[in-house]
Scaffold this motif. Structure first.
Motif, PDB file in Angstrom:
ATOM      1  N   SER A   1      -6.298  38.173  -0.338  1.00  0.00           N
ATOM      2  CA  SER A   1      -7.168  37.003  -0.802  1.00  0.00           C
ATOM      3  C   SER A   1      -6.632  35.632   0.206  1.00  0.00           C
ATOM      4  N   PHE A   2      -7.445  34.901   0.405  1.00  0.00           N
ATOM      5  CA  PHE A   2      -7.271  33.823   1.443  1.00  0.00           C
ATOM      6  C   PHE A   2      -8.032  32.365   1.030  1.00  0.00           C
ATOM      7  N   ALA A   3      -7.078  31.454   1.028  1.00  0.00           N
ATOM      8  CA  ALA A   3      -7.545  30.177   0.814  1.00  0.00           C
ATOM      9  C   ALA A   3      -7.081  29.020   1.869  1.00  0.00           C
ATOM     10  N   TYR A   4      -8.021  28.185   2.513  1.00  0.00           N
ATOM     11  CA  TYR A   4      -7.656  27.314   3.403  1.00  0.00           C
ATOM     12  C   TYR A   4      -6.545  26.332   2.899  1.00  0.00           C
ATOM     13  N   LYS A   5      -5.622  26.105   3.956  1.00  0.00           N
ATOM     14  CA  LYS A   5      -4.512  25.045   3.721  1.00  0.00           C
ATOM     15  C   LYS A   5      -5.014  23.725   3.034  1.00  0.00           C
ATOM     16  N   GLY A   6      -5.911  23.170   3.698  1.00  0.00           N
ATOM     17  CA  GLY A   6      -6.483  21.901   3.538  1.00  0.00           C
ATOM     18  C   GLY A   6      -7.561  21.677   2.859  1.00  0.00           C
TER      19      GLY A   6
ATOM     20  N   SER B   1      -9.929  23.020  -0.911  1.00  0.00           N
ATOM     21  CA  SER B   1      -9.969  22.720  -2.209  1.00  0.00           C
ATOM     22  C   SER B   1      -9.044  23.361  -3.208  1.00  0.00           C
ATOM     23  N   GLY B   2      -8.382  24.467  -2.455  1.00  0.00           N
ATOM     24  CA  GLY B   2      -7.448  25.244  -3.085  1.00  0.00           C
ATOM     25  C   GLY B   2      -8.227  26.561  -3.640  1.00  0.00           C
ATOM     26  N   GLU B   3      -9.379  26.479  -3.571  1.00  0.00           N
ATOM     27  CA  GLU B   3     -10.088  27.892  -4.020  1.00  0.00           C
ATOM     28  C   GLU B   3     -10.001  28.992  -2.756  1.00  0.00           C
ATOM     29  N   TYR B   4      -9.851  30.207  -3.223  1.00  0.00           N
ATOM     30  CA  TYR B   4      -9.945  31.395  -2.242  1.00  0.00           C
ATOM     31  C   TYR B   4     -11.261  31.317  -1.687  1.00  0.00           C
ATOM     32  N   ALA B   5     -11.284  31.426  -0.412  1.00  0.00           N
ATOM     33  CA  ALA B   5     -12.568  31.882   0.371  1.00  0.00           C
ATOM     34  C   ALA B   5     -12.710  33.492   0.442  1.00  0.00           C
ATOM     35  N   LEU B   6     -11.804  34.089   0.286  1.00  0.00           N
ATOM     36  CA  LEU B   6     -11.686  35.520   0.306  1.00  0.00           C
ATOM     37  C   LEU B   6     -10.974  36.012  -1.059  1.00  0.00           C
ATOM     38  N   HIS B   7     -11.276  36.822  -1.718  1.00  0.00           N
ATOM     39  CA  HIS B   7     -10.787  37.558  -3.058  1.00  0.00           C
ATOM     40  C   HIS B   7     -10.471  38.993  -2.986  1.00  0.00           C
ATOM     41  N   ALA B   8      -9.420  39.622  -2.846  1.00  0.00           N
ATOM     42  CA  ALA B   8      -8.988  40.984  -2.979  1.00  0.00           C
ATOM     43  C   ALA B   8      -9.955  41.804  -2.310  1.00  0.00           C
ATOM     44  N   ILE B   9      -9.671  41.591  -0.990  1.00  0.00           N
ATOM     45  CA  ILE B   9     -10.554  42.331   0.062  1.00  0.00           C
ATOM     46  C   ILE B   9      -9.624  43.600   0.227  1.00  0.00           C
ATOM     47  N   ASP B  10     -10.083  44.760  -0.069  1.00  0.00           N
ATOM     48  CA  ASP B  10      -9.423  46.176   0.111  1.00  0.00           C
ATOM     49  C   ASP B  10     -10.337  46.831   1.044  1.00  0.00           C
TER      50      ASP B  10
END
Length: 586
Positions: A338-343, A345-354
């Protein structure tokens, strides 16, 4: 802040110490010259003794020449030290910017970084030069002049002391007001440089949409605000001159009135009174120089904080201790990432990528705008770090790998890749500085770029203008692909990098990549299913989540979103981001 700035004086410390030494000697001579003048008047001119006139005149000439020599040396060493200091600051900033992760770059605007490396460093350079010369000369000159006045006549010196205290109070009030304005000036410089940078970079878009007047207004607004701030600051600074003149002329009148009485009564000589007139000008010029120094230091303090902020910025992504440089193959694993940009909105740009990709496979990725395609591939070469989970290349966590080795093994052709000013050959060798001409030509053949290069007047020695403006979008993309191939990577990522090429060229490039790079893991991001349908596996992304994973045939049979995209593109050549498709997805 001051510790960091001091450290960057570096090898120029000797020159920085010699400059004030020469200033000290120069001031000593300058202060003695008026006293020798008084001796010349009292013991030469007044009594008619030509021998004393010649003697004291020769002494004054020698002192003046020596003062000139010392002043030149002080200027030379201060210029050498200040310009070297500025060079060190720019080098340190630039070096650290090169180490920035994408998340660090996101914190600063391009215009802001340009301002820090130009205007802010210039302010620090000027302030440092003032510190070595004026800030040494002004107090020494003032104290020495007051001392000489006290030596000549203690009672008359009270005039200078009262006037100096009054002028110092006024200057402090002016400087405090100016400091607040200059802090706003530096921020406005950032805004102005950002407007210019955006306009110059996107000048073709501006002209295509006939938005010259709009851009002119943006620039004029930014420049006008900067002008208003400067006018306000300079208006406050301009108060220095009338206040200074008022104090100086008041002192001259007082000195003339009381001094004349003392001369008549025999308590003061004509030569001593003349020298005191010289000392009064020296005292108030020193105070004026003080005000200049304080204003410059006020400006440079704000600039110093901005420069040190960049120099001391610790990149989010750094090499780990005992970094591993061995990357055996191009296998890629996304383990519940999972990944969210530091600056952001705080929402994840990627979710549980396997996701697990074998070395040598060709993987296609498709998804709408904002689905997370570019975010996903940026994690492979560690341009960003994951928020959760792990990304592995060659069976090793990218956070344990040496950054240079990792990025040398993962070659990424981004959506917004650019070419630099220079020849085509020089641009290609960004991928491998040691590449031979034959290797460059081979890479260009795979990228379908050799044919159009050969038709150019100077072939591979044709000069590319800044940003690649003298080649088409498709040609620019193919040159960027060739440049990436010269790295001889274990993983090749093409992020929509054939979007400006026609279908036939796109097909030829994919065919050449499959034949020539069968041991390289290839990841192709595209908006066109035709570009990825022959891949070993295809990943469908939607809103940062895995929506589908399989072959083209599997996805057509089992993934409604992929099937819908395929139907739109084959039935009416609809684009993936077509509004009707978006409505169907909602």
């Amino acid at each position: 802040m001051f510790k960091t700035l001091y450290q960057h004086i570096g090898k120029y410390k000797t020159a920085a110490l010699l400059a004030p030494v020469f200033v000290l000697l120069e001031v000593g001579l300058d202060v003695l010259i008026p006293y020798v003048t008084s001796l010349l008047i009292d013991h030469g001119i007044t009594v008619g003794n030509l021998e004393n006139v010649y003697t004291y005149g020769a002494i004054m000439l020698g002192m003046a020449l020596m003062s000139l020599f010392l002043g030149i040396q002080a200027g030379r060493f201060s210029a050498f030290a200040s310009t070297g200091f500025a060079c060190n600051l720019r080098r340190a900033m630039y070096r650290n910017i090169q180490r920035f992760a994408f998340s660090d770059i996101d914190q600063y605007s391009t215009g802001g970084l340009v301002t820090r490396m130009t205007t802010d460093v210039n302010n620090l350079q000027n302030a440092f030069q003032m510190l070595m010369r004026i800030s040494v000369r002004a107090p020494l000159s003032m104290v020495s002049s007051i001392g000489m006045c006290l030596f000549i006549s203690g009672r008359m010196s009270l005039i200078f002391v009262v006037a100096a205290l009054f002028l110092s109070l006024v200057l402090v009030l002016i400087i405090r007001s100016v400091a607040r304005v200059f802090a706003k000036v530096l921020k406005q410089y950032d805004a102005l440089n950002t407007v210019v940078q955006e306009n110059v970079t996107a000048v073709r878009v501006v002209k295509a949409f006939v938005r010259e007047e709009h851009e002119n207004k943006k620039f004029i607004d930014a420049a006008s605000l900067l002008r208003k701030l400067y006018v306000r600051a300079e208006g406050l600074m301009a108060l220095n001159s009338p206040v200074m003149n008022l104090v100086v002329y008041s002192c001259i009148i007082a000195l003339s009135w009381f001094g004349a009485k003392l001369v008549v009564s025999g308590q003061l000589t004509t030569g001593q009174l003349t020298s005191m007139f010289t000392y009064i000008m020296s005292i108030f010029m020193s105070l004026m120089m003080f005000s200049m120094v304080f204003v410059q230091l006020t400006m440079s303090a704000a600039s110093g904080r901005r420069v040190v902020e960049v120099i001391n910025e610790v990149p989010d992504i750094t090499n780990p201790e005992n970094a591993d440089s061995d990357i055996p193959d191009g296998r890629i694993d996304f383990n519940n990432v999972s990944f969210a940009y530091k600056g952001g909105s705080g929402e994840y740009a990627l979710h549980a990528i396997d996701l697990h990709i074998d070395s040598g496979q060709t993987i296609g990725i498709i998804g709408g705008t904002g689905s997370g395609k570019s975010s996903l591939i940026n994690l492979i070469s560690r341009l960003y770090d994951v928020s959760r989970g792990s990304v592995m290349v060659g069976g090793k966590d990218v956070r344990s790998l040496d950054l240079t080795a990792l990025r040398a093994s993962v070659s990424v052709v981004l959506q917004k890749n650019v070419l630099f000013s220079g020849t085509i050959l020089e641009n290609l060798r960004w991928g491998n500085p040691e590449a031979s001409r034959e290797e460059c030509e081979q890479a260009c053949r795979i990228a379908c770029a050799h044919e159009f290069i050969a038709q150019m007047p100077h072939g591979y020695d044709t000069r590319i203008e800044q940003g690649g403006t003298n080649v088409s979008g498709g040609q620019r993309q193919r040159l960027c692909i060739a440049r990436a191939l010269l790295k001889k990577p274990k993983v090749l990522v093409l992020d929509d990098s054939t979007s400006a090429c026609d279908n036939d060229t796109d097909r030829l490039i994919r065919s050449a990549l499959a034949q020539q790079l069968n041991n390289v893991t290839k990841i192709i991001i595209s908006q066109r299913i035709s570009s990825i349908k022959d891949c070993d596996r295809i990943l469908v992304l939607n809103n940062g989540r895995m929506h589908g994973w399989g072959t083209h045939k599997d996805l057509l049979n089992g993934n409604n979103l992929y099937k819908e995209i395929y139907s739109l593109q084959n039935d009416d050549s609809g684009d993936f981001d077509d509004s009707t498709r978006k409505e169907g997805m909602a």
